[in-house]
Design a protein around this motif. Structure first.
Motif, PDB file in Angstrom:
ATOM      1  N   GLN A  73      -8.632  11.056   4.265  1.00  0.00           N
ATOM      2  CA  GLN A  73      -8.311   9.868   5.044  1.00  0.00           C
ATOM      3  C   GLN A  73      -8.925   9.953   6.438  1.00  0.00           C
ATOM      4  N   PHE A  74      -9.168   8.778   7.023  1.00  0.00           N
ATOM      5  CA  PHE A  74      -9.876   8.716   8.300  1.00  0.00           C
ATOM      6  C   PHE A  74      -9.214   7.730   9.253  1.00  0.00           C
ATOM      7  N   HIS A  75      -9.064   8.164  10.489  1.00  0.00           N
ATOM      8  CA  HIS A  75      -8.726   7.243  11.572  1.00  0.00           C
ATOM      9  C   HIS A  75     -10.018   6.506  11.924  1.00  0.00           C
ATOM     10  N   LYS A  76     -10.010   5.187  11.761  1.00  0.00           N
ATOM     11  CA  LYS A  76     -11.179   4.385  12.106  1.00  0.00           C
ATOM     12  C   LYS A  76     -10.759   3.247  13.031  1.00  0.00           C
ATOM     13  N   GLY A  77     -11.693   2.872  13.937  1.00  0.00           N
ATOM     14  CA  GLY A  77     -11.358   1.863  14.928  1.00  0.00           C
ATOM     15  C   GLY A  77     -10.324   2.410  15.897  1.00  0.00           C
ATOM     16  N   PHE A  78      -9.793   1.559  16.743  1.00  0.00           N
ATOM     17  CA  PHE A  78      -8.658   1.873  17.617  1.00  0.00           C
ATOM     18  C   PHE A  78      -8.790   3.262  18.234  1.00  0.00           C
ATOM     19  N   PRO A  79      -9.774   3.479  19.127  1.00  0.00           N
ATOM     20  CA  PRO A  79      -9.942   4.808  19.718  1.00  0.00           C
ATOM     21  C   PRO A  79      -8.751   5.185  20.587  1.00  0.00           C
ATOM     22  N   LEU A  80      -8.350   6.446  20.521  1.00  0.00           N
ATOM     23  CA  LEU A  80      -7.251   6.937  21.326  1.00  0.00           C
ATOM     24  C   LEU A  80      -7.770   7.432  22.673  1.00  0.00           C
ATOM     25  N   GLY A 140      -9.707   7.126   2.236  1.00  0.00           N
ATOM     26  CA  GLY A 140      -8.796   6.162   2.832  1.00  0.00           C
ATOM     27  C   GLY A 140      -9.183   5.856   4.263  1.00  0.00           C
ATOM     28  N   ILE A 141      -9.262   4.572   4.602  1.00  0.00           N
ATOM     29  CA  ILE A 141      -9.596   4.129   5.954  1.00  0.00           C
ATOM     30  C   ILE A 141      -8.362   3.484   6.563  1.00  0.00           C
ATOM     31  N   HIS A 142      -7.894   4.038   7.684  1.00  0.00           N
ATOM     32  CA  HIS A 142      -6.709   3.507   8.352  1.00  0.00           C
ATOM     33  C   HIS A 142      -7.063   2.387   9.330  1.00  0.00           C
ATOM     34  N   HIS A 143      -6.090   1.537   9.594  1.00  0.00           N
ATOM     35  CA  HIS A 143      -6.154   0.497  10.625  1.00  0.00           C
ATOM     36  C   HIS A 143      -7.158  -0.617  10.306  1.00  0.00           C
ATOM     37  N   LEU A 144      -7.603  -0.687   9.038  1.00  0.00           N
ATOM     38  CA  LEU A 144      -8.650  -1.647   8.659  1.00  0.00           C
ATOM     39  C   LEU A 144      -9.891  -1.491   9.535  1.00  0.00           C
ATOM     40  N   GLY A 145     -10.004  -0.314  10.195  1.00  0.00           N
ATOM     41  CA  GLY A 145     -11.169  -0.075  11.038  1.00  0.00           C
ATOM     42  C   GLY A 145     -11.230  -0.954  12.267  1.00  0.00           C
ATOM     43  N   ASP A 146     -10.156  -1.621  12.635  1.00  0.00           N
ATOM     44  CA  ASP A 146     -10.125  -2.558  13.770  1.00  0.00           C
ATOM     45  C   ASP A 146     -10.696  -1.892  15.027  1.00  0.00           C
ATOM     46  N   PRO A 147     -11.717  -2.461  15.670  1.00  0.00           N
ATOM     47  CA  PRO A 147     -12.196  -3.838  15.579  1.00  0.00           C
ATOM     48  C   PRO A 147     -13.310  -4.086  14.559  1.00  0.00           C
ATOM     49  N   TYR A 148     -13.641  -3.090  13.750  1.00  0.00           N
ATOM     50  CA  TYR A 148     -14.709  -3.263  12.758  1.00  0.00           C
ATOM     51  C   TYR A 148     -14.113  -3.696  11.419  1.00  0.00           C
ATOM     52  N   VAL A 149     -13.301  -4.744  11.453  1.00  0.00           N
ATOM     53  CA  VAL A 149     -12.559  -5.164  10.263  1.00  0.00           C
ATOM     54  C   VAL A 149     -13.495  -5.716   9.200  1.00  0.00           C
ATOM     55  N   ASP A 150     -14.419  -6.586   9.589  1.00  0.00           N
ATOM     56  CA  ASP A 150     -15.335  -7.173   8.609  1.00  0.00           C
ATOM     57  C   ASP A 150     -16.185  -6.098   7.937  1.00  0.00           C
ATOM     58  N   GLU A 151     -16.690  -5.157   8.739  1.00  0.00           N
ATOM     59  CA  GLU A 151     -17.510  -4.088   8.170  1.00  0.00           C
ATOM     60  C   GLU A 151     -16.689  -3.231   7.211  1.00  0.00           C
ATOM     61  N   THR A 152     -15.451  -2.932   7.591  1.00  0.00           N
ATOM     62  CA  THR A 152     -14.596  -2.093   6.758  1.00  0.00           C
ATOM     63  C   THR A 152     -14.321  -2.750   5.416  1.00  0.00           C
ATOM     64  N   ILE A 153     -13.984  -4.029   5.433  1.00  0.00           N
ATOM     65  CA  ILE A 153     -13.704  -4.747   4.194  1.00  0.00           C
ATOM     66  C   ILE A 153     -14.961  -4.849   3.341  1.00  0.00           C
ATOM     67  N   SER A 154     -16.090  -5.125   3.966  1.00  0.00           N
ATOM     68  CA  SER A 154     -17.347  -5.217   3.227  1.00  0.00           C
ATOM     69  C   SER A 154     -17.682  -3.893   2.542  1.00  0.00           C
ATOM     70  N   LEU A 212      -0.654  -0.510  11.914  1.00  0.00           N
ATOM     71  CA  LEU A 212      -0.910  -1.407  13.039  1.00  0.00           C
ATOM     72  C   LEU A 212      -0.935  -2.862  12.615  1.00  0.00           C
ATOM     73  N   TRP A 213      -1.251  -3.157  11.357  1.00  0.00           N
ATOM     74  CA  TRP A 213      -1.327  -4.550  10.913  1.00  0.00           C
ATOM     75  C   TRP A 213       0.007  -5.251  11.124  1.00  0.00           C
ATOM     76  N   PHE A 214       1.103  -4.572  10.811  1.00  0.00           N
ATOM     77  CA  PHE A 214       2.414  -5.212  10.891  1.00  0.00           C
ATOM     78  C   PHE A 214       2.771  -5.572  12.320  1.00  0.00           C
ATOM     79  N   ASN A 215       2.575  -4.642  13.249  1.00  0.00           N
ATOM     80  CA  ASN A 215       2.902  -4.937  14.639  1.00  0.00           C
ATOM     81  C   ASN A 215       2.082  -6.106  15.166  1.00  0.00           C
ATOM     82  N   GLN A 216       0.817  -6.144  14.814  1.00  0.00           N
ATOM     83  CA  GLN A 216      -0.029  -7.248  15.246  1.00  0.00           C
ATOM     84  C   GLN A 216       0.334  -8.542  14.529  1.00  0.00           C
ATOM     85  N   TYR A 217       0.871  -8.421  13.310  1.00  0.00           N
ATOM     86  CA  TYR A 217       1.252  -9.618  12.564  1.00  0.00           C
ATOM     87  C   TYR A 217       2.298 -10.423  13.311  1.00  0.00           C
TER      88      TYR A 217
END
Length: 335
Positions: A178-185, A211-225, A239-244
């Motif tokens: 699994q990988f932390h993607k997007g959302f740099p700490l 497994g890619i976490h956080h939908l890669g946000d802000p690279y959401v389109d690239e991650t889904i593609s 993170l999706w739920f909190n933003q929802y």
């Protein structure tokens, strides 16, 4: 279980944001900055969603954590995820030892996801540590944070530093990495967390799930593609739920894109507890979620069915991790 649906939380953390985590010789700026960033994000999303709680920034008490997950919510299983961010933290942001302690506090329900960094500690140490975490601690997966500091980062498609990790994972019987993607700490550069490096790795190791976490946000389109083209890539939703709660239409569009192009059989629920401890609220939200007709008509997003919810809440992650849900239900007395 939630209305008969098995709930497997893919992202639970025993992180410690306290000053005791400041590495000796460091001024602690990065540790304090991340604490401030997380607090700001919680307060932002809490404008419309669940508010933070006092346990958020401390290493959670094991009894409190078990109560929050398994007494106060419909969670059936959880993955205690390590966060191998070491450069400014004494033992890593999410130390393996804390995750292991939580897993051992409820071994029927909690599995351990370990973590190493081949750039920071060296490849040989990382390989040895992977083996130790699997054989001695019982880790069933590994999670990676690929940027430590300037000049210390790595890619999942690097044949020299990464491919030996995937070979070792397969040797150890690990089904998913699994990988932390997007959302740099803290002050990590966002471009270091693009999902692009997962492509060759997924292609070259088809027997291993990624497994890619956080939908890669802000690279959401690239991650889904990318996930749409590789059936061994899973999307994990923390993170999706909190933003929802703050941006429901935007988050529904993200989920709709993922459902349309990837499918619910590779989308996984994750609460990000205990940073956000309102676990039951998230489960209820997903269990009752509907795709607005306007979005279905305008963008072709599918209606969200019970079968989709069953996959997202637990079946997809269990499948990707190689865990038999039906056997687990029997073990837990759920059938």
């Amino acid at each position: 279980m939630k209305d008969g649906m098995f709930v497997f939380d893919a992202a639970v953390h025993t992180q410690d944001f306290g000053d005791n985590q400041i590495k000796p010789g460091s001024d602690g700026r990065r540790v304090k900055l991340l604490r401030s960033q997380i607090a700001g994000f919680i307060n932002l999303t809490g404008r419309r969603g669940p508010p933070p709680e006092t346990e958020t920034f401390s290493n959670p008490d094991l009894a409190w954590g078990n109560k929050m997950l398994f007494d106060n919510s419909d969670t059936d299983m959880a993955s205690a995820c390590s966060v191998p961010l070491f450069s400014h933290w004494r033992a890593g942001l999410g130390p393996v030892e804390l995750s292991d302690a939580f897993a051992k506090s409820n071994p029927k329900r909690v599995v351990l996801t370990g973590g190493v960094d081949p750039a920071y500690h060296g490849l040989d140490f990382a390989l040895e540590e992977m083996e130790r975490q699997v054989k001695e601690l019982g880790a069933v997966s590994m999670k990676f944070y690929q940027y430590q500091r300037r000049g210390c980062s790595w890619r999942a498609d690097d044949r020299d530093i990464a491919y030996p990790l995937w070979e070792k994972a397969i040797e150890l019987g690990i089904k998913m990495v699994q990988f932390h993607k997007g959302f740099p700490l803290e002050l990590g550069p966002v471009e270091a967390f693009k999902p692009n490096d997962i492509q060759y790795a997924a292609a070259d190791f088809p027997e291993l799930n990624f497994g890619i976490h956080h939908l890669g946000d802000p690279y959401v389109d690239e991650t889904i593609s990318i996930a749409s083209r590789f059936d061994n890539i899973y999307l994990i939703l923390p993170l999706w739920f909190n933003q929802y709660y703050l941006q429901p239409w935007k988050m529904l569009a993200r989920l709709g894109e993922a459902l349309l192009y990837v499918g619910a059989d590779r989308i996984c629920y994750g609460s990000e507890a205990f940073i956000w401890p309102h676990v039951q609220t998230y489960i209820d939200t997903l269990a009752n979620l509907e795709m607005p007709e306007e979005l279905q008509e305008r963008y072709g997003y599918p209606e969200i069915t019970r079968e989709m919810k069953e996959n997202i809440l637990g079946k997809a992650f269990a499948r990707g991790m190689g865990i038999d849900i039906e056997a687990k239900k029997i073990e837990l007395g759920l059938v």
